[in-house]
Scaffold this active site. Structure first.
Site, PDB file in Angstrom:
ATOM      1  N   SER A  46     -35.036  33.057 -34.149  1.00 45.48           N
ATOM      2  CA  SER A  46     -34.690  32.196 -33.016  1.00 45.48           C
ATOM      3  C   SER A  46     -33.887  33.021 -32.014  1.00 45.48           C
ATOM      4  O   SER A  46     -33.220  33.991 -32.386  1.00 45.48           O
ATOM      5  CB  SER A  46     -33.823  31.027 -33.502  1.00 45.48           C
ATOM      6  OG  SER A  46     -33.226  30.366 -32.404  1.00 45.48           O
ATOM      7  N   TYR A  56     -26.505  27.703 -38.307  1.00 42.53           N
ATOM      8  CA  TYR A  56     -27.924  27.916 -37.962  1.00 42.53           C
ATOM      9  C   TYR A  56     -28.121  29.298 -37.342  1.00 42.53           C
ATOM     10  O   TYR A  56     -29.016  30.052 -37.740  1.00 42.53           O
ATOM     11  CB  TYR A  56     -28.394  26.832 -36.991  1.00 42.53           C
ATOM     12  CG  TYR A  56     -29.837  27.035 -36.551  1.00 42.53           C
ATOM     13  CD1 TYR A  56     -30.887  26.723 -37.410  1.00 42.53           C
ATOM     14  CD2 TYR A  56     -30.134  27.560 -35.286  1.00 42.53           C
ATOM     15  CE1 TYR A  56     -32.209  26.929 -37.016  1.00 42.53           C
ATOM     16  CE2 TYR A  56     -31.450  27.763 -34.895  1.00 42.53           C
ATOM     17  CZ  TYR A  56     -32.485  27.447 -35.760  1.00 42.53           C
ATOM     18  OH  TYR A  56     -33.790  27.656 -35.377  1.00 42.53           O
TER      19      TYR A  56
HETATM   20  P1  NDP Z   1     -40.412  21.376 -37.517  1.00 43.75           P
HETATM   21  O1  NDP Z   1     -39.272  20.549 -37.998  1.00 43.75           O
HETATM   22  O2  NDP Z   1     -41.501  20.704 -36.772  1.00 43.75           O
HETATM   23  O3  NDP Z   1     -41.037  22.186 -38.740  1.00 43.75           O
HETATM   24  C1  NDP Z   1     -40.274  22.597 -39.846  1.00 43.75           C
HETATM   25  C2  NDP Z   1     -41.228  22.778 -41.008  1.00 43.75           C
HETATM   26  O4  NDP Z   1     -40.503  23.262 -42.154  1.00 43.75           O
HETATM   27  C3  NDP Z   1     -41.907  21.489 -41.415  1.00 43.75           C
HETATM   28  O5  NDP Z   1     -43.275  21.734 -41.616  1.00 43.75           O
HETATM   29  C4  NDP Z   1     -41.240  21.143 -42.734  1.00 43.75           C
HETATM   30  O6  NDP Z   1     -42.166  20.450 -43.548  1.00 43.75           O
HETATM   31  C5  NDP Z   1     -40.938  22.529 -43.273  1.00 43.75           C
HETATM   32  N1  NDP Z   1     -39.917  22.470 -44.318  1.00 43.75           N
HETATM   33  C6  NDP Z   1     -38.697  21.932 -44.243  1.00 43.75           C
HETATM   34  N2  NDP Z   1     -38.074  22.031 -45.424  1.00 43.75           N
HETATM   35  C7  NDP Z   1     -38.932  22.650 -46.262  1.00 43.75           C
HETATM   36  C8  NDP Z   1     -38.883  23.014 -47.624  1.00 43.75           C
HETATM   37  N3  NDP Z   1     -37.789  22.806 -48.379  1.00 43.75           N
HETATM   38  N4  NDP Z   1     -39.960  23.614 -48.173  1.00 43.75           N
HETATM   39  C9  NDP Z   1     -41.067  23.854 -47.430  1.00 43.75           C
HETATM   40  N5  NDP Z   1     -41.166  23.537 -46.133  1.00 43.75           N
HETATM   41  C10 NDP Z   1     -40.111  22.940 -45.563  1.00 43.75           C
HETATM   42  O7  NDP Z   1     -39.741  22.515 -36.640  1.00 43.75           O
HETATM   43  P2  NDP Z   1     -40.297  23.833 -35.894  1.00 43.75           P
HETATM   44  O8  NDP Z   1     -41.756  23.923 -35.946  1.00 43.75           O
HETATM   45  O9  NDP Z   1     -39.580  23.878 -34.595  1.00 43.75           O
HETATM   46  O10 NDP Z   1     -39.622  24.949 -36.813  1.00 43.75           O
HETATM   47  C11 NDP Z   1     -40.323  26.094 -37.265  1.00 43.75           C
HETATM   48  C12 NDP Z   1     -39.354  27.259 -37.249  1.00 43.75           C
HETATM   49  O11 NDP Z   1     -38.997  27.555 -35.901  1.00 43.75           O
HETATM   50  C13 NDP Z   1     -38.040  27.038 -37.969  1.00 43.75           C
HETATM   51  O12 NDP Z   1     -37.729  28.194 -38.736  1.00 43.75           O
HETATM   52  C14 NDP Z   1     -37.043  26.875 -36.844  1.00 43.75           C
HETATM   53  O13 NDP Z   1     -35.742  27.240 -37.228  1.00 43.75           O
HETATM   54  C15 NDP Z   1     -37.624  27.820 -35.815  1.00 43.75           C
HETATM   55  N6  NDP Z   1     -37.216  27.619 -34.418  1.00 43.75           N
HETATM   56  C16 NDP Z   1     -37.378  26.421 -33.807  1.00 43.75           C
HETATM   57  C17 NDP Z   1     -36.993  26.238 -32.490  1.00 43.75           C
HETATM   58  C18 NDP Z   1     -37.117  24.926 -31.800  1.00 43.75           C
HETATM   59  O14 NDP Z   1     -36.473  24.742 -30.751  1.00 43.75           O
HETATM   60  N7  NDP Z   1     -37.931  24.000 -32.307  1.00 43.75           N
HETATM   61  C19 NDP Z   1     -36.456  27.368 -31.711  1.00 43.75           C
HETATM   62  C20 NDP Z   1     -36.351  28.592 -32.452  1.00 43.75           C
HETATM   63  C21 NDP Z   1     -36.722  28.706 -33.744  1.00 43.75           C
HETATM   64  P3  NDP Z   1     -41.832  19.381 -44.703  1.00 43.75           P
HETATM   65  O15 NDP Z   1     -40.764  18.480 -44.170  1.00 43.75           O
HETATM   66  O16 NDP Z   1     -43.159  18.720 -44.918  1.00 43.75           O
HETATM   67  O17 NDP Z   1     -41.403  20.197 -45.887  1.00 43.75           O
END
Ligand code: NDP
Length: 255
Positions: A149, A162
């Site tokens: 990020s 975070y």
């Molecule tokens: P989402 O919340 O849409 O996606 C997060 C994903 O992680 C979901 O598919 C969730 O699925 C999965 N997840 C959460 N906990 C677990 C677990 N214990 N085991 C397996 N999977 C898990 O967010 P984003 O798409 O935005 O996030 C993707 C990445 O991008 C993250 O690493 C985030 O930190 C990073 N990011 C996001 C930004 C933003 O502004 N959105 C900016 C910069 C970085 P499920 O609940 O089904 O397990």
């Protein structure tokens, strides 16, 4: 120069595939001929995505996985190997963002960020690097891409834990590139700015909820599909080209 524009036959493991960036990336890679293994906890969302991809002519495997459990990740690695053969793309992307005031935030919230963003990311690396090494040894083009990020580079009030988890991911990525590059494994990271996904829906800290509502009025957030395009670009490079770090920001987001 080897031509890797055609991604047919490649095998991608995507964590966090049930929503946001992971889901969009799975759709994009599958549309370009990559067989995609979809990892996250929500089985219904993974199966719906796998069905959608198969109906569009692609190949997808729903692999419900909790990346905070090593046994679950190891089982996923075994399933991918059995069903698709070894992975040659790992998009190590699952994560959670829970801003809060140090000393006041619940232990559950700060621990979850470390368990998922740091330890979970490591569990995925631990489980899948042997497959990446095996693929590279066969001469395949191989990618490990970690989702970090912009928070890895800057300080934001109430995002201490975070941001520190993402600083870990970015610095880890630099080191892994040094270690795995000589084995012909490309290692890189994406450092996005604010992106419209489910991520912010988990906030409980009112200060961050208010900040987000305000930011939405002035910034066009990135979309998950914008991140997917970057991943698609990285994996399509010729074999000798390793994009190490891509910072992608909404045009109007300051820092
Ligand atoms: P989402 O919340 O849409 O996606 C997060 C994903 O992680 C979901 O598919 C969730 O699925 C999965 N997840 C959460 N906990 C677990 C677990 N214990 N085991 C397996 N999977 C898990 O967010 P984003 O798409 O935005 O996030 C993707 C990445 O991008 C993250 O690493 C985030 O930190 C990073 N990011 C996001 C930004 C933003 O502004 N959105 C900016 C910069 C970085 P499920 O609940 O089904 O397990």
């Amino acid at each position: 120069m080897s031509n890797t524009k055609d991604l047919n036959g490649r095998v991608a493991v995507i964590t966090g595939a049930s929503s946001g960036m992971g889901q969009a990336t799975a759709r994009l890679l599958a549309s370009r001929g990559v067989r995609v293994a979809l990892l996250a906890r929500r089985q219904d969302a993974l199966e719906a995505l796998a069905d959608e991809i198969r109906k569009a002519g692609g190949a997808a495997l729903s692999v419900p996985t909790d990346v905070t459990e090593q046994a679950s990740v190891d089982a996923a690695a075994a399933t991918v190997l059995r069903e698709f053969g070894e992975a040659d793309i790992v998009f190590n992307n699952a994560g959670v963002m829970l801003p809060g005031a140090v000393g006041a935030q619940s232990s559950a919230e700060w621990e979850q960020q470390i368990d998922l963003n740091v330890t979970g990311a490591m569990r995925v690396i631990q489980a899948f690097v042997p497959q990446l090494e095996a693929a590279a040894a066969k001469g395949k083009v191989v990618d490990l891409i970690n989702t970090s990020s912009i928070a890895a580079q800057y300080v934001y009030g109430y995002f201490a834990v975070y941001s520190a988890t993402k600083a870990y991911v970015s610095h880890l990525t630099r080191h892994l590139r040094l270690e795995l590059g000589p084995k012909n494994i490309r290692v890189g990271m994406i450092e996005p700015g604010i992106t419209d996904t489910e991520l912010q829906g988990h906030f409980t800290f009112q200060g961050a909820i208010d900040w987000l509502a305000n930011a939405r009025t002035s910034i066009d957030f990135l979309k998950a599909e914008d991140i997917a395009e970057v991943v698609g670009f990285i994996v399509a490079q010729p074999k000798h080209v390793n994009l190490q770090q891509v910072v992608i920001m909404p045009t109007k987001e300051g820092i």
